[in-house]
Design a protein around this motif. Structure first.
Motif, short mmCIF file in Angstrom:
data_model
loop_
_atom_site.label_atom_id
_atom_site.label_comp_id
_atom_site.label_asym_id
_atom_site.label_seq_id
_atom_site.Cartn_x
_atom_site.Cartn_y
_atom_site.Cartn_z
N ARG A 1 5.10 -12.96 -42.41
CA ARG A 1 4.12 -13.42 -41.42
C ARG A 1 3.05 -14.32 -42.05
O ARG A 1 2.62 -14.10 -43.16
N HIS B 1 3.71 -20.05 -34.88
CA HIS B 1 4.20 -19.43 -36.11
C HIS B 1 5.22 -20.32 -36.80
O HIS B 1 5.25 -20.37 -38.04
N TYR C 1 -0.13 -15.32 -36.64
CA TYR C 1 0.71 -14.21 -36.19
C TYR C 1 0.01 -12.89 -36.48
O TYR C 1 -0.50 -12.68 -37.58
#
Length: 225
Positions: free
Chosen positions: A186, A56, A190
């Motif tokens: 996000r 991420h 993710y």
């Protein structure tokens, strides 16, 4: 409030996988950092992932390059926090809560004082003449984003530069904050499930701080109903 927050098409074109879970918390009774909130920070730091190893963080670094930013010079917020995980600064109970969640879930989480806003929040690509109030060298200064930079803004100016790099002083959460907006951001890979879990855990901690706090949420982006 939540229904008026938006993501501009120019940002969606840049990252179609971007999703934001928005949370308002009204009626907060914030306070200075205490043993509980510093424990949240300590526990988060003890279990922190390595920034350079997490997909991420890599996704956010790629997103920064996509609008011309250099992610090693101005790091995405979660990257910067993870690199300070061994000594996360205590600010106040609410800020400690969301910073700990950001580290635990490897997720950019922004916290804003809603009463400092003029008009709704929206994520856009900057023109370059927008006002951004910040502090440099201990003095209040006004800066401007780069043209094309991804920024959160309201009717007054930029509230957070470079997507989630640095927030303005006008809307930061202080000990006197009563009403707050939290933005959980996000990118793929993710999962939306983990995004919602992180928001749920912050809600639990906000209710620990203020049992009667009123919380509402809304998802923007892929997966939103």
């Amino acid at each position: 409030m939540l229904e008026k927050i938006s993501v501009d098409d120019a940002v969606r074109s840049l990252r179609p996988d971007f999703a934001a879970l928005l949370m308002t918390a009204e009626g907060l009774a914030n306070a200075p950092s205490d043993s509980e909130s510093t424990d949240w920070l300590r526990i988060a730091g003890d279990g922190a992932a390595r920034a350079e190893d997490h997909p991420h963080v890599a996704a956010w670094q790629e997103a920064y390059r996509g609008f011309g930013a250099k992610p090693k010079r101005t790091r995405p917020s979660v990257d910067a926090l993870l690199r300070r995980a061994e000594a996360l600064p205590a600010i106040n109970r609410v800020v400690d809560a969301y910073n700990a969640i950001s580290v635990e879930y490897v997720l950019p989480v922004g916290g804003e004082d809603l009463d400092g806003y003029l008009g709704p929040a929206r994520l856009v690509r900057a023109v370059g003449d927008e006002v951004f109030d910040t502090v440099a060298g201990g003095e209040s200064v006004v800066e401007h984003p780069e043209p094309g930079e991804v920024v959160w803004r309201d009717d007054e100016g930029v509230t957070c530069r470079r997507w989630n790099w640095r927030q303005c002083t006008r809307t930061r959460i202080t000990e006197s904050t009563k009403n707050a907006l939290f933005i959980f951001e996000r990118l793929e890979p993710y999962s939306l499930e983990t995004l919602r879990e992180a928001a749920g855990e912050l809600a639990v901690r906000l209710r620990t701080i203020t049992p009667e706090v009123r919380i509402e949420t809304r998802l923007i982006g892929p997966g939103a109903e």
